[in-house]
Motif scaffolding. Structure first.
Motif, mmCIF file in Angstrom:
data_model
loop_
_atom_site.group_PDB
_atom_site.id
_atom_site.type_symbol
_atom_site.label_atom_id
_atom_site.label_comp_id
_atom_site.label_asym_id
_atom_site.label_seq_id
_atom_site.Cartn_x
_atom_site.Cartn_y
_atom_site.Cartn_z
ATOM 1 N N SER A 199 4.638 28.045 111.488
ATOM 2 C CA SER A 199 5.343 28.613 112.629
ATOM 3 C C SER A 199 4.847 30.034 112.861
ATOM 4 N N LEU A 200 4.318 30.295 114.067
ATOM 5 C CA LEU A 200 3.807 31.610 114.432
ATOM 6 C C LEU A 200 4.406 32.008 115.776
ATOM 7 N N GLU A 201 5.214 33.041 115.802
ATOM 8 C CA GLU A 201 5.789 33.553 117.039
ATOM 9 C C GLU A 201 6.379 32.452 117.902
ATOM 10 N N GLY A 202 7.163 31.588 117.331
ATOM 11 C CA GLY A 202 7.839 30.551 118.090
ATOM 12 C C GLY A 202 7.027 29.295 118.325
ATOM 13 N N ALA A 203 5.745 29.274 117.943
ATOM 14 C CA ALA A 203 4.914 28.084 118.111
ATOM 15 C C ALA A 203 4.926 27.288 116.821
ATOM 16 N N LEU A 204 5.063 25.982 116.924
ATOM 17 C CA LEU A 204 5.072 25.116 115.757
ATOM 18 C C LEU A 204 3.840 24.225 115.809
ATOM 19 N N LEU A 205 2.993 24.311 114.806
ATOM 20 C CA LEU A 205 1.781 23.513 114.732
ATOM 21 C C LEU A 205 1.976 22.424 113.690
ATOM 22 N N ARG A 206 1.591 21.191 114.046
ATOM 23 C CA ARG A 206 1.684 20.078 113.103
ATOM 24 C C ARG A 206 0.377 19.307 113.128
ATOM 25 N N ASP A 207 0.013 18.746 111.992
ATOM 26 C CA ASP A 207 -1.176 17.918 111.948
ATOM 27 C C ASP A 207 -0.827 16.519 112.435
ATOM 28 N N ILE A 208 -1.833 15.792 112.928
ATOM 29 C CA ILE A 208 -1.622 14.429 113.381
ATOM 30 C C ILE A 208 -2.675 13.529 112.757
ATOM 31 N N LEU A 209 -2.377 12.271 112.676
ATOM 32 C CA LEU A 209 -3.293 11.273 112.150
ATOM 33 C C LEU A 209 -3.720 10.386 113.311
ATOM 34 N N VAL A 210 -5.014 10.312 113.606
ATOM 35 C CA VAL A 210 -5.470 9.583 114.783
ATOM 36 C C VAL A 210 -6.174 8.269 114.461
ATOM 37 N N GLY A 211 -6.542 8.029 113.259
ATOM 38 C CA GLY A 211 -7.207 6.784 112.909
ATOM 39 C C GLY A 211 -8.722 6.875 113.005
ATOM 40 N N SER A 212 -9.370 5.766 112.700
ATOM 41 C CA SER A 212 -10.837 5.728 112.682
ATOM 42 C C SER A 212 -11.386 5.367 114.057
ATOM 43 N N ARG A 213 -12.691 5.544 114.219
ATOM 44 C CA ARG A 213 -13.356 5.171 115.461
ATOM 45 C C ARG A 213 -13.235 3.667 115.699
ATOM 46 N N THR A 214 -13.343 2.882 114.632
ATOM 47 C CA THR A 214 -13.218 1.432 114.739
ATOM 48 C C THR A 214 -11.848 1.040 115.289
ATOM 49 N N GLN A 215 -10.795 1.693 114.801
ATOM 50 C CA GLN A 215 -9.450 1.405 115.297
ATOM 51 C C GLN A 215 -9.323 1.795 116.767
ATOM 52 N N TYR A 216 -9.925 2.912 117.154
ATOM 53 C CA TYR A 216 -9.874 3.350 118.547
ATOM 54 C C TYR A 216 -10.569 2.339 119.454
ATOM 55 N N VAL A 217 -11.772 1.907 119.064
ATOM 56 C CA VAL A 217 -12.529 0.956 119.878
ATOM 57 C C VAL A 217 -11.759 -0.354 120.007
ATOM 58 N N ARG A 218 -11.181 -0.831 118.928
ATOM 59 C CA ARG A 218 -10.415 -2.077 118.960
ATOM 60 C C ARG A 218 -9.227 -1.942 119.919
ATOM 61 N N GLY A 219 -8.518 -0.832 119.836
ATOM 62 C CA GLY A 219 -7.371 -0.603 120.725
ATOM 63 C C GLY A 219 -7.784 -0.461 122.179
ATOM 64 N N ALA A 220 -8.903 0.223 122.423
ATOM 65 C CA ALA A 220 -9.383 0.397 123.793
ATOM 66 C C ALA A 220 -9.788 -0.949 124.387
ATOM 67 N N ARG A 221 -10.443 -1.786 123.620
ATOM 68 C CA ARG A 221 -10.829 -3.116 124.116
ATOM 69 C C ARG A 221 -9.599 -3.951 124.443
ATOM 70 N N MET A 222 -8.597 -3.898 123.601
ATOM 71 C CA MET A 222 -7.366 -4.646 123.863
ATOM 72 C C MET A 222 -6.696 -4.148 125.141
ATOM 73 N N ALA A 223 -6.666 -2.838 125.333
ATOM 74 C CA ALA A 223 -6.037 -2.265 126.522
ATOM 75 C C ALA A 223 -6.791 -2.675 127.783
ATOM 76 N N LEU A 224 -8.119 -2.686 127.733
ATOM 77 C CA LEU A 224 -8.911 -3.045 128.904
ATOM 78 C C LEU A 224 -8.763 -4.522 129.264
ATOM 79 N N GLN A 225 -8.465 -5.355 128.274
ATOM 80 C CA GLN A 225 -8.283 -6.776 128.532
ATOM 81 C C GLN A 225 -6.898 -7.072 129.111
ATOM 82 N N HIS A 226 -5.980 -6.151 128.983
ATOM 83 C CA HIS A 226 -4.616 -6.336 129.480
ATOM 84 C C HIS A 226 -4.626 -6.261 130.999
#
Length: 74
Positions: free
Chosen positions: A8-35
């Motif tokens: 916490s810095l001067e009212g700002a709260l920073l948090r880390d996030i987990l985004v997954g691997s490139r393979t997971q992203y590509v798989r999800g993007a392909r599924m979304a495009l097929q929808h």
């Protein structure tokens, strides 16, 4: 999961996030495009001559969606 603490810095709260691997992203993007009905959001389309303005727009981080450069005439 990361072991980074919340910072916490001067009212700002920073948090880390987990985004997954490139393979997971590509798989999800392909599924979304097929929808059926899935359509990416295009914020702005710049002419090829307006590429500099596009970069300035992206640097301001005001876009909500894709910013495209038109490379061919209709």
């Amino acid at each position: 999961m990361s072991n980074l603490p919340n910072i916490s810095l001067e009212g700002a709260l920073l948090r880390d996030i987990l985004v997954g691997s490139r393979t997971q992203y590509v798989r999800g993007a392909r599924m979304a495009l097929q929808h059926e009905g899935f359509k990416p959001v295009v914020d702005k389309v710049y002419p090829f001559e307006g590429t500099r303005a596009e970069y300035e727009y992206l640097e301001n981080q005001q876009h909500v969606g894709k910013v495209c450069v038109q490379v061919a005439r209709d």
